[in-house]
Design an enzyme around this catalytic site. Structure first.
Site, PDB file in Angstrom:
ATOM      1  CD  GLU A 163      -3.246  -0.514  -0.150  1.00 28.59           C
ATOM      2  OE1 GLU A 163      -3.105   0.760  -0.290  1.00 28.59           O
ATOM      3  OE2 GLU A 163      -4.018  -1.176  -0.306  1.00 28.59           O
ATOM      4  CD  GLU A 166      -1.302  -0.949  -4.596  1.00 28.49           C
ATOM      5  OE1 GLU A 166      -0.906  -2.216  -5.031  1.00 28.49           O
ATOM      6  OE2 GLU A 166      -2.087  -0.513  -3.917  1.00 28.49           O
ATOM      7  CD  GLU A 167      -2.471   4.785   0.106  1.00 31.06           C
ATOM      8  OE1 GLU A 167      -1.852   5.839   0.847  1.00 31.06           O
ATOM      9  OE2 GLU A 167      -3.424   4.467   0.143  1.00 31.06           O
TER      10      GLU A 167
END
Length: 286
Positions: A163, A166-167
């Site tokens: 996560e 991805e961010e």
């Protein structure tokens, strides 16, 4: 016809040759059926009615039918025979039925959604934070820790690193689970478990994900914790205080140990090793 077999069935009026659905017995006195080939819904209803009759004679209790989405025309026929929706995935529907005239003991569908909250802190005491383009934080100006949902078959520690990548495109190393929060009716009727994971950054340059992230930056952890939104919301304030305590070396979370179950499946144990008299090894089985 896939999923069926010939068998002699007897009713009150006559003996007839009729196809029956085939299923795989389970360890709890039930049977699982997977429909693989197309069939007429009326024919399926007849097959199902006859199969239930035979399963009842054999003492079968629960019946599971896995119905791929391309066979959605068979749903109504199954419901008319007493089946109910158990759960659905993008490519299939699982139907269930309890044959005995008693309260059923079939396990319920999954009750929780699993999420992560990533506490990424660098050697300067700065924490990685984001502002989101969508959801309840849209346009609020609140800086929050990266969050996300754990995928099916994915470890919590792996989900946290994914996560963040991805961010923000920041590479990280998982260190500990610091805490977890449970809430109810968070996703339709499902409860929610969110694990606060501490990560060590392996890179510092941020490349935010344009689709979901409005902004991303490193800020002192004290600045993050002092935000009015964080201070006014007990859950956010409590998590911030745990992170502050960890930064000051006054808190110990849960580390990971890769292990296996008795059946040989891979498993991850999360544990606090601070007070252990001897270290655990990956040879231990959970």
């Amino acid at each position: 016809m896939s999923g069926s077999t010939g068998s002699m069935m007897v009713d009150e009026d006559h003996v007839q040759q009729i196809e029956l659905l085939t299923g795989t017995p389970d360890s709890f006195g039930g049977v699982s059926v997977e429909i693989k080939n197309p069939m007429d819904s009326n024919l399926f209803g007849d097959l199902l009615r006859a199969s239930i009759s035979q399963w009842r004679q054999k003492g079968t209790r629960g019946v599971w039918i896995k119905l791929p989405i391309q066979h959605a025309n068979l749903v109504e026929a199954a419901v008319k025979q007493g089946f109910w929706y158990h759960h659905a995935e993008p490519d299939y529907l699982m139907l269930a039925h309890w044959i005995p005239n008693t309260a059923h003991s079939l396990p319920a569908n999954a009750s929780h959604r699993i999420g992560i909250c990533a506490f990424v802190i660098n050697s300067k005491g700065e924490v990685l934070v984001v502002q989101e383009k969508n959801g309840i934080f849209k346009g609020t100006g609140v800086w929050k820790l990266p969050t996300g949902v754990v995928n099916e078959g994915e470890d919590i520690c792996t989900a946290a690193m994914r996560e963040v990548d991805e961010e923000t495109r920041v590479k990280t190393e998982f260190l500990e689970v610091l805490a977890f929060r449970q809430s109810h009716k968070s996703f339709y009727t499902k409860s929610d478990l969110m694990f606060v994971c501490m990560l060590r950054p392996l890179s510092s340059e941020i490349q935010k994900q344009d689709e979901e992230i409005e902004a991303a930056q490193w800020i002192p952890i004290e600045e993050y914790a002092a935000q009015p939104f964080v201070k006014k919301n007990p859950a956010f304030d409590s998590i911030a205080n745990v992170c502050l305590a960890k930064k000051d070396m006054k808190y110990t979370g849960f580390s990971t140990l890769a292990t296996t179950t008795r059946s040989g499946k891979t498993s991850t144990l999360y544990f606090n090793n601070q007070d252990l008299k001897q270290p655990l090894s990956s040879d231990n089985q959970a």
